[in-house]
Scaffold this active site. Structure first.
Site, PDB file in Angstrom:
ATOM      1  N   TYR A 148      34.674 -66.918  36.570  1.00 11.10           N
ATOM      2  CA  TYR A 148      33.430 -66.657  37.297  1.00 11.10           C
ATOM      3  C   TYR A 148      33.697 -66.726  38.792  1.00 11.10           C
ATOM      4  CZ  TYR A 148      32.710 -71.840  36.993  1.00 11.10           C
ATOM      5  OH  TYR A 148      32.840 -73.212  37.028  1.00 11.10           O
ATOM      6  N   CYS A 149      32.946 -65.933  39.553  1.00  7.53           N
ATOM      7  CA  CYS A 149      33.108 -65.810  41.002  1.00  7.53           C
ATOM      8  C   CYS A 149      34.572 -65.580  41.395  1.00  7.53           C
ATOM      9  CB  CYS A 149      32.552 -67.043  41.713  1.00  7.53           C
ATOM     10  SG  CYS A 149      32.265 -66.774  43.492  1.00  7.53           S
TER      11      CYS A 149
END
Length: 279
Positions: A148-149
């Protein structure tokens, strides 16, 4: 790398430790804190500042996340798992914060009229590597695309990400921020965000690109190092490394005009979240 080391070698470091304030300390307060410190440090009203912070059960969203076609359904996923959510005032995508995640900010003056953006990232990477130099591991800075990110300064060991670095620049001040997944399950955190995107997209095409998350590419430092670490353990490592670079640091809270600045920035981030989330 020498220029990155120079950022860490400040004459004095002011340290604001907010790592043990508990669940009542909200993420919006943190973003207002860093904006305040950027302004104060950038105006030479304060020494370069290192801040540590922990937020309980909070997902910090990027602006792009608010463009999900089924955003309200996705936000319900977070609520059902007991998470609060806010939208950050800098770039990036959704990240998970909880009591096993330590966040660190380094706030420098941009005295050279344009600290190269990678130099700030490199400084934080070097600091994290120094904090764990007694472990026989290679901490790499590269994008882990299925995390994620994802970003070019994801920090990983053996291609498993445990940290991400971001930057915020305001009025001649630069804040470099890292979240360190200290303990708990990195893959469980990733599964939450995987589900958030699955429900938020529901297989619809979007003009925005969201990560296709594989939970197994994320882990905590405790999992990767084979040693159970606490937030306090890592805080001690952080302070020891900082002292090794600067030779002098002192504990502090907000001072003088910073309180007024903080109130102004806090109102701004609260209002902005209300507008962005339609609350």
């Amino acid at each position: 790398m020498e220029k990155a080391y120079a950022l860490l070698r400040q004459e004095k470091w002011r340290v604001i430790d907010q790592s043990s304030l508990g669940p009542m300390f909200e993420a919006l307060q943190s973003f207002a804190m860093d904006d305040t410190l950027c302004t104060a440090v950038g105006a030479s009203q304060s020494d370069p500042t290192a801040r540590s912070w922990v937020h309980h059960q909070t997902v910090v969203l990027g602006i792009q996340d608010t463009k999900l076609p089924f955003l309200s359904d996705a936000l319900k996923v977070l609520e059902e798992e007991g998470f609060h959510y806010i939208v950050r005032n800098s770039g990036g995508l959704a990240v998970v914060l909880d009591e096993g995640v330590l966040n660190l900010s380094l706030v420098f003056p941009d005295s050279e009229k344009g600290i190269d953006i990678n130099r700030g990232y490199d400084a934080m990477w070097l600091l994290v590597k120094d904090m764990f130099k007694d472990f026989n591991v290679d901490i790499e800075a590269k994008e882990i695309s299925e995390s994620y990110c994802p970003g070019s300064y994801d920090l990983s060991i053996g291609d498993q990400k445990f940290a991400g670095i971001s930057q915020r620049r305001i009025r001649n001040g630069v804040a470099v921020q890292v979240y360190l997944c200290v303990n708990g399950s990195g893959s469980e955190r990733a599964r939450l965000i995987q589900r958030f995107y699955e429900v938020g997209l529901q297989n619809e095409t979007s003009k925005f690109t969201f990560p296709t998350i594989k939970p197994e590419v994320m882990a905590s430092l405790s999992e990767l190092l084979g040693e159970e670490l606490s937030i306090q353990d890592v805080m001690l490592r952080f302070l020891q490394s900082l002292k090794g670079f600067s030779g002098e640091f002192y504990g502090s809270t907000l001072q003088g005009e910073e309180y007024t600045m903080y109130e102004t920035y806090y109102e701004r981030v609260v209002d902005r979240n209300k507008k962005v989330l339609g609350v």
